[in-house]
Design an enzyme around this catalytic site. Structure first.
Site, mmCIF file in Angstrom:
data_model
loop_
_atom_site.group_PDB
_atom_site.id
_atom_site.type_symbol
_atom_site.label_atom_id
_atom_site.label_comp_id
_atom_site.label_asym_id
_atom_site.label_seq_id
_atom_site.Cartn_x
_atom_site.Cartn_y
_atom_site.Cartn_z
ATOM 1 N N GLU A 192 28.112 54.986 -25.126
ATOM 2 C CA GLU A 192 29.268 55.881 -25.011
ATOM 3 C C GLU A 192 29.626 56.570 -26.319
ATOM 4 O O GLU A 192 30.769 56.523 -26.765
ATOM 5 C CB GLU A 192 30.475 55.104 -24.464
ATOM 6 C CG GLU A 192 31.505 56.032 -23.833
ATOM 7 C CD GLU A 192 32.602 55.278 -23.075
ATOM 8 O OE1 GLU A 192 32.283 54.512 -22.171
ATOM 9 O OE2 GLU A 192 33.770 55.506 -23.417
ATOM 10 N N ASN A 195 34.670 58.063 -17.461
ATOM 11 C CA ASN A 195 36.067 57.641 -17.609
ATOM 12 C C ASN A 195 37.047 58.602 -16.926
ATOM 13 O O ASN A 195 38.249 58.540 -17.184
ATOM 14 C CB ASN A 195 36.433 57.497 -19.088
ATOM 15 C CG ASN A 195 35.638 56.396 -19.755
ATOM 16 O OD1 ASN A 195 35.242 55.431 -19.106
ATOM 17 N ND2 ASN A 195 35.357 56.547 -21.045
ATOM 18 N N ARG A 209 28.557 59.560 -21.881
ATOM 19 C CA ARG A 209 28.990 58.478 -20.972
ATOM 20 C C ARG A 209 30.492 58.489 -20.719
ATOM 21 O O ARG A 209 30.969 57.984 -19.690
ATOM 22 C CB ARG A 209 28.539 57.114 -21.528
ATOM 23 C CG ARG A 209 28.858 55.968 -20.588
ATOM 24 C CD ARG A 209 28.131 54.687 -20.940
ATOM 25 N NE ARG A 209 28.542 53.615 -20.066
ATOM 26 C CZ ARG A 209 27.947 52.433 -19.981
ATOM 27 N NH1 ARG A 209 26.899 52.191 -20.731
ATOM 28 N NH2 ARG A 209 28.382 51.507 -19.152
ATOM 29 N N HIS A 250 43.971 53.241 -16.741
ATOM 30 C CA HIS A 250 44.113 51.973 -17.475
ATOM 31 C C HIS A 250 45.574 51.705 -17.840
ATOM 32 O O HIS A 250 46.039 50.565 -17.796
ATOM 33 C CB HIS A 250 43.266 51.997 -18.759
ATOM 34 C CG HIS A 250 41.832 51.628 -18.520
ATOM 35 N ND1 HIS A 250 40.868 51.712 -19.487
ATOM 36 C CD2 HIS A 250 41.199 51.167 -17.412
ATOM 37 C CE1 HIS A 250 39.703 51.318 -18.983
ATOM 38 N NE2 HIS A 250 39.876 50.991 -17.731
ATOM 39 N N GLU A 252 35.677 54.765 -7.381
ATOM 40 C CA GLU A 252 34.567 54.979 -8.319
ATOM 41 C C GLU A 252 33.468 55.826 -7.657
ATOM 42 O O GLU A 252 32.794 56.616 -8.323
ATOM 43 C CB GLU A 252 33.990 53.643 -8.803
ATOM 44 C CG GLU A 252 34.974 52.726 -9.529
ATOM 45 C CD GLU A 252 35.297 53.146 -10.966
ATOM 46 O OE1 GLU A 252 34.851 54.230 -11.409
ATOM 47 O OE2 GLU A 252 36.025 52.395 -11.651
ATOM 48 N N LYS A 265 24.877 56.948 -12.039
ATOM 49 C CA LYS A 265 25.290 56.072 -13.147
ATOM 50 C C LYS A 265 24.138 55.841 -14.121
ATOM 51 O O LYS A 265 24.301 55.904 -15.336
ATOM 52 C CB LYS A 265 25.800 54.745 -12.566
ATOM 53 C CG LYS A 265 26.197 53.716 -13.608
ATOM 54 C CD LYS A 265 27.643 53.779 -13.988
ATOM 55 C CE LYS A 265 27.947 53.001 -15.253
ATOM 56 N NZ LYS A 265 28.930 51.980 -15.116
ATOM 57 N N LYS A 267 28.319 47.341 -19.650
ATOM 58 C CA LYS A 267 29.646 47.133 -20.243
ATOM 59 C C LYS A 267 30.117 45.739 -19.847
ATOM 60 O O LYS A 267 30.162 45.409 -18.662
ATOM 61 C CB LYS A 267 30.642 48.181 -19.748
ATOM 62 C CG LYS A 267 30.582 49.473 -20.535
ATOM 63 C CD LYS A 267 31.770 50.362 -20.217
ATOM 64 C CE LYS A 267 31.712 51.636 -21.040
ATOM 65 N NZ LYS A 267 32.792 52.580 -20.685
ATOM 66 N N HIS A 287 41.929 47.916 -9.940
ATOM 67 C CA HIS A 287 41.380 48.903 -10.865
ATOM 68 C C HIS A 287 41.137 50.258 -10.172
ATOM 69 O O HIS A 287 41.533 51.310 -10.678
ATOM 70 C CB HIS A 287 40.078 48.367 -11.473
ATOM 71 C CG HIS A 287 39.425 49.316 -12.423
ATOM 72 N ND1 HIS A 287 39.999 49.689 -13.619
ATOM 73 C CD2 HIS A 287 38.256 50.009 -12.339
ATOM 74 C CE1 HIS A 287 39.216 50.551 -14.232
ATOM 75 N NE2 HIS A 287 38.149 50.762 -13.484
ATOM 76 N N ARG A 332 24.511 34.135 -29.479
ATOM 77 C CA ARG A 332 24.225 35.547 -29.810
ATOM 78 C C ARG A 332 23.457 36.273 -28.704
ATOM 79 O O ARG A 332 22.767 37.265 -28.968
ATOM 80 C CB ARG A 332 23.447 35.661 -31.125
ATOM 81 C CG ARG A 332 24.217 35.110 -32.307
ATOM 82 C CD ARG A 332 23.683 35.656 -33.609
ATOM 83 N NE ARG A 332 24.474 35.163 -34.712
ATOM 84 C CZ ARG A 332 24.167 34.069 -35.411
ATOM 85 N NH1 ARG A 332 23.091 33.387 -35.121
ATOM 86 N NH2 ARG A 332 24.935 33.690 -36.387
ATOM 87 N N HIS A 342 40.457 57.364 -16.007
ATOM 88 C CA HIS A 342 40.683 56.074 -16.671
ATOM 89 C C HIS A 342 41.761 56.124 -17.762
ATOM 90 O O HIS A 342 42.331 55.085 -18.095
ATOM 91 C CB HIS A 342 39.379 55.520 -17.240
ATOM 92 C CG HIS A 342 38.459 54.948 -16.173
ATOM 93 N ND1 HIS A 342 37.982 55.712 -15.130
ATOM 94 C CD2 HIS A 342 37.956 53.700 -15.978
ATOM 95 C CE1 HIS A 342 37.213 54.949 -14.350
ATOM 96 N NE2 HIS A 342 37.177 53.729 -14.843
HETATM 97 N N1 GLY Z 1 32.649 52.188 -15.944
HETATM 98 C C1 GLY Z 1 32.353 53.211 -16.851
HETATM 99 C C2 GLY Z 1 31.121 52.968 -17.638
HETATM 100 O O1 GLY Z 1 30.328 52.099 -17.308
HETATM 101 O O2 GLY Z 1 30.906 53.645 -18.614
#
Ligand code: GLY
Length: 359
Positions: free
Chosen positions: A236, A244, A240, A251, A184, A226, A142, A263, A120, A247
């Site tokens: 998010e 994206n 946040r 994606h 990025e 960031k 993330k 990516h 956990r 993305h």
């Molecule tokens: N890579 C996008 C984020 O960390 O929200």
């Protein structure tokens, strides 16, 4: 040495921006990590930096071991995580133990997810060695893996104890990976900081020459952008999502390519798509759209999803975890340095843009 703090209450942590690994042992001691340590890295990075990192960590008196995964997105699955769990249990890792993610975004996501879920949750540390990971994925907690072709479908928000960036690891990064990370970096400028975007655009050559002060400034600014977004919206639920940009299409393109495209390359194609959408919706001018595409091209990034079927990209977008009841969310530019979240269910408009993108 520079230190930037990510302020998240009891989950706060420092990001160290360094030019070598000599401060790693002291960062471990400062974080109070005294249990067993497993360094997870990949088959490329292990030959370059594993020994130096293990020596630094071992010098603090802790017991260390390593786990090497096959390099590449194809490793980002639950089988790889199971292999890590197996070694953790074999070696009796407990709640005081820590996992270190040494490598790029794939390693960080897998190792972070193993740390988030083993018993956990045990401690973990990010040592990002790619530009993509230093600029983006190592910060903000993330973690996760792909599942049956769906990108990042299984995962957790789980913050590291610290992030240790050695900017000189970029010197050994394959050029294609460096370019991928630039997507990025450019994204951060486009969403939040027009001045930074201009700096990156104008200093592109210095980046490719590994000019230390340019890389330091870029890393510092990336981390600051960031961290400020993550501090305001850790999980998010709103803001946040601006990270994206590129993305939604990105994606989908990544899945359609069978993860053959990197990516960042897919994010670049996705950014080009988002700017095309925004221009068609009257939000930005043709000049802004063209200038952005030209910046991505200058970074050596693709802006077209060559040899793909628009219908296939559209179908993948609908499968993305961010799609809700057939409606797709897009982060779209209002101007350079400012974006908004837009829901679009106009299939015709999307198909027109996808047709342009594959053309
Ligand atoms: N890579 C996008 C984020 O960390 O929200």
């Amino acid at each position: 040495m520079e230190r930037i703090n990510v302020e998240l209450g009891e989950r706060s942590y420092p990001i160290y921006i360094m030019t070598d690994f000599s401060g790693l042992g002291s960062a471990f001691s400062k974080a109070g990590l005294r249990g067993k340590v497993m360094v997870v890295t990949d088959s490329n990075v292990s030959n370059l930096y594993l020994k130096a990192c293990m020596e630094e960590i071992t010098s603090t008196g802790v017991q260390t071991c390593s786990h090497v995964i096959e390099a590449g997105e194809k490793s980002k699955n639950l089988d790889t995580v199971k292999d890590i769990y197996r070694q953790l249990t074999d070696q009796r890792f407990d709640r005081n133990s820590a996992i270190v993610a040494l490598g790029g975004g794939v390693t960080g996501d897998i190792a972070g997810f193993a740390a988030a879920t083993y018993m956990r949750g045990i401690h973990y540390v990010q040592i990002p060695t790619s530009l993509l990971a230093q600029a983006d994925s190592s910060i903000g907690g993330k973690t996760g893996v792909d599942f049956e072709g769906f990108k990042n479908m299984v995962g957790a928000f789980y913050q590291p104890r610290f992030v240790y960036i050695n900017i000189n690891t970029l010197r050994t990064l394959p050029l294609r990976e460096l370019r991928s990370g630039l997507a990025e970096v450019i994204k951060h400028g486009l969403i939040k900081d027009a001045g930074f975007y201009d700096f990156v655009r104008l200093k592109m050559q210095k980046i490719f020459e590994f000019d230390e002060s340019t890389l330091q400034y870029i890393t510092r600014t990336n981390c600051s952008i960031k961290k400020s977004i993550v501090e305001q919206d850790e999980k998010e639920s709103g803001l946040r999502a601006i990270l994206n940009l590129g993305h939604t299409i990105g994606h989908a393109v990544e899945s359609v390519s069978g993860f053959e495209l990197l990516h960042g390359e897919c994010v670049a194609i996705g950014i080009a798509g988002a700017f095309r959408l925004a221009r068609r919706m009257g939000m930005i001018s043709k000049a802004v759209e063209e200038e952005t595409e030209s910046t991505l091209r200058d970074a050596g990034l693709p802006v077209k999803a060559a040899n793909m079927e628009p219908q296939q990209i559209y179908a993948e977008m609908l499968h993305d975890k961010k799609a809700k009841e057939g409606k797709l969310s897009f982060i779209l530019p209002k101007r350079i340095g400012e974006v908004i979240n837009h829901t679009i269910d106009d299939r015709r408009l999307l198909m027109e843009v996808l047709e342009e993108l594959v053309g």
